[in-house]
Design a protein around this motif. Structure first.
Motif, PDB file in Angstrom:
ATOM      1  N   ALA A  88     -32.940   5.246 -97.517  1.00  0.00           N
ATOM      2  CA  ALA A  88     -33.980   4.638 -98.867  1.00  0.00           C
ATOM      3  C   ALA A  88     -34.358   3.303 -98.599  1.00  0.00           C
ATOM      4  CB  ALA A  88     -32.985   4.857-100.039  1.00  0.00           C
ATOM      5  N   VAL A  89     -33.667   2.438 -98.086  1.00  0.00           N
ATOM      6  CA  VAL A  89     -33.927   0.892 -97.700  1.00  0.00           C
ATOM      7  C   VAL A  89     -35.382   0.901 -96.949  1.00  0.00           C
ATOM      8  CG1 VAL A  89     -33.500  -1.112 -96.574  1.00  0.00           C
ATOM      9  CG2 VAL A  89     -31.873   0.035 -98.008  1.00  0.00           C
ATOM     10  N   ALA A  90     -35.141   1.642 -95.592  1.00  0.00           N
ATOM     11  CA  ALA A  90     -36.577   1.706 -94.920  1.00  0.00           C
ATOM     12  C   ALA A  90     -37.391   2.311 -95.514  1.00  0.00           C
ATOM     13  CB  ALA A  90     -36.007   2.533 -93.558  1.00  0.00           C
ATOM     14  N   ALA A  91     -37.343   3.468 -96.320  1.00  0.00           N
ATOM     15  CA  ALA A  91     -38.442   4.088 -96.703  1.00  0.00           C
ATOM     16  C   ALA A  91     -39.231   3.350 -97.798  1.00  0.00           C
ATOM     17  CB  ALA A  91     -38.062   5.385 -97.611  1.00  0.00           C
ATOM     18  N   SER A  92     -38.526   2.583 -98.603  1.00  0.00           N
ATOM     19  CA  SER A  92     -39.001   1.703 -99.544  1.00  0.00           C
ATOM     20  C   SER A  92     -39.902   0.393 -99.202  1.00  0.00           C
ATOM     21  CB  SER A  92     -37.999   0.887-100.369  1.00  0.00           C
ATOM     22  OG  SER A  92     -38.165   0.289-101.223  1.00  0.00           O
ATOM     23  N   ILE A  93     -39.383   0.062 -97.802  1.00  0.00           N
ATOM     24  CA  ILE A  93     -40.131  -1.044 -97.014  1.00  0.00           C
ATOM     25  C   ILE A  93     -41.504  -0.358 -96.493  1.00  0.00           C
ATOM     26  CG2 ILE A  93     -40.073  -2.643 -95.341  1.00  0.00           C
ATOM     27  CD1 ILE A  93     -37.136  -2.868 -95.921  1.00  0.00           C
ATOM     28  N   ALA A  94     -41.426   0.911 -95.782  1.00  0.00           N
ATOM     29  CA  ALA A  94     -42.414   1.389 -95.137  1.00  0.00           C
ATOM     30  C   ALA A  94     -43.412   1.907 -96.362  1.00  0.00           C
ATOM     31  CB  ALA A  94     -41.770   2.608 -94.463  1.00  0.00           C
ATOM     32  N   GLN A  95     -43.100   1.941 -97.211  1.00  0.00           N
ATOM     33  CA  GLN A  95     -44.088   2.777 -98.210  1.00  0.00           C
ATOM     34  C   GLN A  95     -44.682   1.397 -99.173  1.00  0.00           C
ATOM     35  OE1 GLN A  95     -41.741   5.711-100.389  1.00  0.00           O
ATOM     36  NE2 GLN A  95     -41.767   6.908 -98.415  1.00  0.00           N
ATOM     37  N   GLY A  96     -44.261   0.397 -99.045  1.00  0.00           N
ATOM     38  CA  GLY A  96     -44.549  -1.056 -99.599  1.00  0.00           C
ATOM     39  C   GLY A  96     -44.166  -0.962-100.992  1.00  0.00           C
ATOM     40  N   ARG A  97     -43.088  -0.343-101.376  1.00  0.00           N
ATOM     41  CA  ARG A  97     -42.461  -0.690-102.858  1.00  0.00           C
ATOM     42  C   ARG A  97     -41.430  -1.748-102.694  1.00  0.00           C
ATOM     43  NH1 ARG A  97     -39.209   1.187-106.855  1.00  0.00           N
ATOM     44  NH2 ARG A  97     -37.258   2.112-105.912  1.00  0.00           N
ATOM     45  N   ALA A  98     -40.988  -2.150-101.475  1.00  0.00           N
ATOM     46  CA  ALA A  98     -40.326  -3.314-101.246  1.00  0.00           C
ATOM     47  C   ALA A  98     -40.761  -4.173 -99.760  1.00  0.00           C
ATOM     48  CB  ALA A  98     -38.845  -3.283-101.125  1.00  0.00           C
ATOM     49  N   ASP A  99     -40.498  -5.420 -99.689  1.00  0.00           N
ATOM     50  CA  ASP A  99     -40.869  -6.017 -98.332  1.00  0.00           C
ATOM     51  C   ASP A  99     -39.982  -6.157 -97.516  1.00  0.00           C
ATOM     52  OD1 ASP A  99     -43.846  -6.208 -99.495  1.00  0.00           O
ATOM     53  OD2 ASP A  99     -42.776  -7.828-100.981  1.00  0.00           O
ATOM     54  N   TRP A 100     -38.807  -6.306 -97.759  1.00  0.00           N
ATOM     55  CA  TRP A 100     -37.640  -6.514 -96.972  1.00  0.00           C
ATOM     56  C   TRP A 100     -36.415  -6.104 -97.408  1.00  0.00           C
ATOM     57  CZ3 TRP A 100     -33.549  -9.990 -97.571  1.00  0.00           C
ATOM     58  CH2 TRP A 100     -33.442 -10.633 -98.657  1.00  0.00           C
ATOM     59  N   GLY A 101     -35.501  -5.859 -96.390  1.00  0.00           N
ATOM     60  CA  GLY A 101     -34.190  -5.302 -96.831  1.00  0.00           C
ATOM     61  C   GLY A 101     -33.266  -5.166 -95.640  1.00  0.00           C
ATOM     62  N   MET A 102     -32.053  -4.665 -95.733  1.00  0.00           N
ATOM     63  CA  MET A 102     -31.213  -4.670 -94.457  1.00  0.00           C
ATOM     64  C   MET A 102     -30.859  -3.073 -94.618  1.00  0.00           C
ATOM     65  SD  MET A 102     -27.885  -6.611 -93.582  1.00  0.00           S
ATOM     66  CE  MET A 102     -28.470  -8.095 -93.677  1.00  0.00           C
ATOM     67  N   ALA A 103     -30.822  -2.614 -93.032  1.00  0.00           N
ATOM     68  CA  ALA A 103     -30.480  -1.312 -92.632  1.00  0.00           C
ATOM     69  C   ALA A 103     -30.243  -1.644 -90.925  1.00  0.00           C
ATOM     70  CB  ALA A 103     -31.333  -0.407 -92.958  1.00  0.00           C
ATOM     71  N   ILE A 104     -29.637  -0.266 -90.700  1.00  0.00           N
ATOM     72  CA  ILE A 104     -29.293  -0.402 -89.070  1.00  0.00           C
ATOM     73  C   ILE A 104     -30.471  -0.153 -88.192  1.00  0.00           C
ATOM     74  CG2 ILE A 104     -26.916   0.353 -89.598  1.00  0.00           C
ATOM     75  CD1 ILE A 104     -27.449   3.058 -88.826  1.00  0.00           C
ATOM     76  N   ARG A 105     -30.543  -0.479 -86.934  1.00  0.00           N
ATOM     77  CA  ARG A 105     -31.633  -0.450 -86.245  1.00  0.00           C
ATOM     78  C   ARG A 105     -32.257   0.745 -85.851  1.00  0.00           C
ATOM     79  NH1 ARG A 105     -32.798  -4.415 -81.699  1.00  0.00           N
ATOM     80  NH2 ARG A 105     -30.796  -4.752 -81.333  1.00  0.00           N
ATOM     81  N   PRO A 106     -31.424   1.755 -85.623  1.00  0.00           N
ATOM     82  CA  PRO A 106     -32.028   3.075 -85.404  1.00  0.00           C
ATOM     83  C   PRO A 106     -33.129   3.744 -86.614  1.00  0.00           C
ATOM     84  CG  PRO A 106     -29.784   3.196 -84.797  1.00  0.00           C
ATOM     85  CD  PRO A 106     -29.836   1.791 -85.503  1.00  0.00           C
ATOM     86  N   VAL A 107     -32.575   3.300 -87.732  1.00  0.00           N
ATOM     87  CA  VAL A 107     -33.485   3.583 -88.981  1.00  0.00           C
ATOM     88  C   VAL A 107     -34.733   2.847 -89.084  1.00  0.00           C
ATOM     89  CG1 VAL A 107     -33.361   3.738 -91.380  1.00  0.00           C
ATOM     90  CG2 VAL A 107     -31.585   4.489 -90.164  1.00  0.00           C
ATOM     91  N   ALA A 108     -34.667   1.526 -88.615  1.00  0.00           N
ATOM     92  CA  ALA A 108     -35.862   0.776 -88.694  1.00  0.00           C
ATOM     93  C   ALA A 108     -36.610   1.327 -87.752  1.00  0.00           C
ATOM     94  CB  ALA A 108     -35.423  -0.533 -88.394  1.00  0.00           C
ATOM     95  N   ALA A 109     -36.338   1.552 -86.363  1.00  0.00           N
ATOM     96  CA  ALA A 109     -36.934   2.239 -85.389  1.00  0.00           C
ATOM     97  C   ALA A 109     -37.828   3.582 -85.613  1.00  0.00           C
ATOM     98  CB  ALA A 109     -36.205   2.358 -84.132  1.00  0.00           C
ATOM     99  N   ALA A 110     -37.014   4.369 -86.440  1.00  0.00           N
ATOM    100  CA  ALA A 110     -37.364   5.719 -86.647  1.00  0.00           C
ATOM    101  C   ALA A 110     -38.718   5.671 -87.779  1.00  0.00           C
ATOM    102  CB  ALA A 110     -36.381   6.494 -87.394  1.00  0.00           C
ATOM    103  N   MET A 111     -38.610   4.460 -88.530  1.00  0.00           N
ATOM    104  CA  MET A 111     -39.659   4.189 -89.601  1.00  0.00           C
ATOM    105  C   MET A 111     -40.881   3.270 -88.996  1.00  0.00           C
ATOM    106  SD  MET A 111     -39.489   5.524 -92.519  1.00  0.00           S
ATOM    107  CE  MET A 111     -38.108   6.132 -93.771  1.00  0.00           C
ATOM    108  N   GLY A 112     -40.675   2.819 -87.782  1.00  0.00           N
ATOM    109  CA  GLY A 112     -41.760   1.987 -87.135  1.00  0.00           C
ATOM    110  C   GLY A 112     -41.528   0.423 -87.890  1.00  0.00           C
TER     111      GLY A 112
END
Ligand SMILES: Nc1nc2c(c(=O)[nH]1)N[C@H]1C(S)=C(S)[C@@H](COP(=O)(O)OP(=O)(O)OC[C@H]3O[C@@H](n4cnc5c(N)ncnc54)[C@H](O)[C@@H]3O)O[C@H]1N2
Ligand code: MOO
Length: 643
Positions: A572-596
């Motif tokens: 949810a953190v990664a989707a929020s940032i990828a879709q521009g609803r938020a600009d930054w947050g914290m999550a694990i690396r594989p999730v960041a990588a999967a969302m580019g």
């Protein structure tokens, strides 16, 4: 009945008449009076899955004649009454040999024996068969050293199926065993009820059919396929017509066409507001009596709309997938089963203990889906609710607990009745309750390869530890940081527990690539730039998560914009940032990588498995540890480092 005049305004009088569940059911069945639609003759190949429309009597006996059940000799038992090892009896051989499919020509006369194969017709005069291995060749015949009871090794005509007997009863669902019985008495076709042809139409501008690319703000149409599948499981022929947009003309055209060509129509979505009124108006125009219930005191499923138009059921299920499936199974499937000629589906029930308080909305009969595990005092029912919009609850749940409309909660420890979805809950090999990680899927894949099934319930680390403490699960995956000591997981174990080391996952700060506040900077500089910019919106994590502890440490008391947006997962953190609803947050690396997304490492998080030192199934736990070791390559590929 909803003949009330409608205000032409946009007033939110969506539910004209909220009925109790039972009143809605009664009104629907009363208007519909569901009954089978007619009979058709179907050949054997087409019969599996169909429902017999009439009793079937056997036209012949099975077996059709007395036959040998062993290879040996047809004899007269009286000839062998005196036979013993000390005084074997000699029998002369008849000149004929009876094979399968050979009608005997010669009788078995006193003192003689006729060679016979398994399945061969017993000749006249014989009343038993002696097995070949209980005989010895003896001159022109055989010697038999034991007595044989009359009837030995003979199966008599009609002993399996007697001519005239009712072979299969009306209403039987035909499967492989029934096909065997029909074929064994020579029946090649049977009268079955005509299957109701049911049109399925999803409504909503946002719906995209599976297999197509997803547009922004769109979702896949899961209701159409799942309702179609459930219809087929309940004896109907489903015709999925796809999704129709919320456009009055398109909707009217699609609904009228679907209604005209089918025995029933099931719509989903748009029952509660706006476009719902469109659908309702179209349905009212289809035929009498029209809508009999719109709004039912059920949870999930409040906006359900039930109608009967010219004798056909027309139903609008709520758009939310869990609500749609529940109302379908509870109120629609029974009527359709009756139209298909199927008996009501008997639901098995078991008693299980509720580990936590189960809250419920007063005034609505609530169905809470639960997954079962084995606890020290019997079955434990863990709620698996993810809200009415979820599609996974049905697959994860074993059944549901019904909370009556006038009860607002069931306390922990309640022994509740669970209505099972299947015939019987299959006991999972290992119960795993706690925090879920994609790496765990790799381990469970390996575990399945070792023949051990596991059930995972994602409750978060704390919930998992609590379940383990109550011995309601075997393994609790956890990642809990003790802010005092900076140590992971071990400080949280109870006396008698131990940790199976899992893996480390790098937690970091996520941002969209190219964000000048973060790109090319180190963690501290990026964080300083983000906190200094009032336009930068963060996305937080839920209280109690390890990630939240890390974030709060980084923020040092700051409350930047977005702080109160607190979803409960890395995705949810990664989707929020990828879709521009938020600009930054914290999550694990594989999730960041999967969302580019961009990633600035913060800290290694330890994901381990809490277990009891005296587990209830040591072999299964050992298999889990072995599967964990085997999964090293998959874990490494996901970016996890084995501890
Ligand atoms: N102000 C109120 N809002 C809502 C109420 C209410 O009483 N007042 N009721 C809530 C309840 S309860 C339910 S259930 C839902 C039902 O809404 P609708 O039946 O009108 O359904 P939609 O609004 O069209 O969609 C809801 C949700 O489900 C998704 N959806 C719809 N169709 C499909 C499909 N075929 N496959 C997958 N997902 C589907 C849709 O995208 C929405 O997310 O309303 C509450 N709101
Ligand atoms: O009735 Mo809705 O189905 O509660 O979510």
């Amino acid at each position: 009945m909803t003949d009330a005049p409608r205000a032409p305004s946009h007033a939110q009088d969506q539910f004209l008449n909220v009925l109790s569940r039972d009143a809605a059911e009664a009104a629907f069945l009363d208007a519909l009076r569901p009954a089978p639609l007619g009979v058709q003759e179907i050949g054997l190949d087409g019969l599996p899955g169909r429902v017999l429309a009439r009793d079937i009597a056997a036209p012949v006996d099975a077996p059709p004649f007395d036959r040998a059940t062993v290879d040996g000799f047809a004899i007269r038992a009286a000839d062998l009454f005196e036979a013993s090892a000390a005084r074997p009896v000699h029998l002369r051989l008849s000149p004929e040999t009876i094979a399968c499919g050979t009608a005997p020509m010669l009788p078995v006369t006193p003192g003689s024996a006729t060679p016979i194969a398994t399945g061969g017709p017993i000749p006249r005069g014989a009343d038993a068969v002696v097995m070949i291995e209980h005989t010895e060749p003896d001159g022109d015949g055989i010697a038999v050293a034991r007595a044989v009871a009359p009837g030995s090794h003979i199966s008599f005509a009609g002993s399996d199926i007697a001519r005239g007997q009712t072979l299969l009863r009306k209403g039987t669902l035909i499967g492989a065993p029934e096909i065997a019985m029909l074929a064994a008495v020579g029946i090649d076709r049977a009268p079955v009820w005509r299957r109701p042809r049911v049109a399925v139409l999803s409504t909503g501008d946002e719906l995209v059919q599976p297999g197509q690319p997803l547009r922004p703000a769109a979702v896949y149409d899961s209701n159409g396929p799942v309702i179609s599948a459930a219809l087929r499981e309940n004896g109907c022929e489903a015709v999925h017509l796809g999704a129709v947009p919320d456009d009055p003309q398109a909707l009217e055209t699609a609904v009228r066409a679907a209604f005209a060509g089918h025995d029933a129509l099931i719509l989903s979505g748009g029952t509660s507001k706006g476009a719902g009124d469109l659908t309702v108006r179209v349905i009212e125009g289809l035929g009498a009596p029209g809508i009999v219930a719109h709004g039912v005191a059920l949870k999930p499923g409040k906006p359900l709309c039930l109608a009967v138009c010219d004798g056909k059921p027309v139903v609008v299920l709520p758009g939310f997938p869990t609500s749609a499936m529940f109302t379908f199974h509870d109120l629609v499937a029974p009527a359709l089963r009756a139209m298909a000629g199927l008996p009501p589906r008997g639901a098995a029930r078991v008693e299980a203990i509720l580990p936590l308080r189960l809250s419920s909305e007063l005034g609505r009969t609530e169905f809470a889906m639960v997954a079962l595990t084995e606890g020290p005092d019997g079955l434990v029912a863990h709620p698996v609710a993810k809200g009415s919009g979820a599609v996974t609850a049905f697959a994860q749940a074993d059944g549901f607990v019904t909370v009556p409309a006038l009860v607002d909660s069931l306390p922990p420890g309640t022994r509740a009745e669970v209505t099972l979805f299947g015939p019987r809950a299959d006991a999972p090999g290992l119960a795993i309750i706690g925090s879920h990680c994609v790496g765990l899927d790799a381990v469970l894949g390996r575990l399945a390869g070792r023949g051990i099934r596991a059930r995972i319930l994602a409750t978060g680390s704390q919930g998992g530890l609590a379940a383990l403490r109550r011995r309601e699960c075997d393994i609790a995956p956890i990642h809990l940081l003790d802010p005092e000591t900076g140590a992971y997981n071990a400080p949280f174990l109870a006396e008698g527990m131990r940790l199976i080391p899992g893996w480390r996952r790098m937690q970091g700060l996520l941002f969209r690539p190219g964000d000048p506040r973060c790109e090319g900077r180190g963690l501290d500089a990026a964080l300083a730039a983000l906190l200094a910019d009032p336009e930068a919106i963060m996305v937080n994590r839920n209280q109690g998560s390890g990630t939240r502890v890390l974030l709060d440490g980084l923020l040092g008391g700051a409350r930047p914009p977005g702080y109160w947006n607190q979803p409960a997962s890395h995705n949810a953190v990664a989707a929020s940032i990828a879709q521009g609803r938020a600009d930054w947050g914290m999550a694990i690396r594989p999730v960041a990588a999967a969302m580019g997304l961009g990633f600035l490492p913060v800290a290694d998080e330890h994901y381990d498995f809490a277990v009891w030192q005296d587990p209830r199934d040591p072999a299964a736990l050992a298999a889990f540890e072995a599967a964990l070791a085997d999964s090293a390559p998959e874990l490494a590929a996901l970016g996890f480092v084995r501890a």
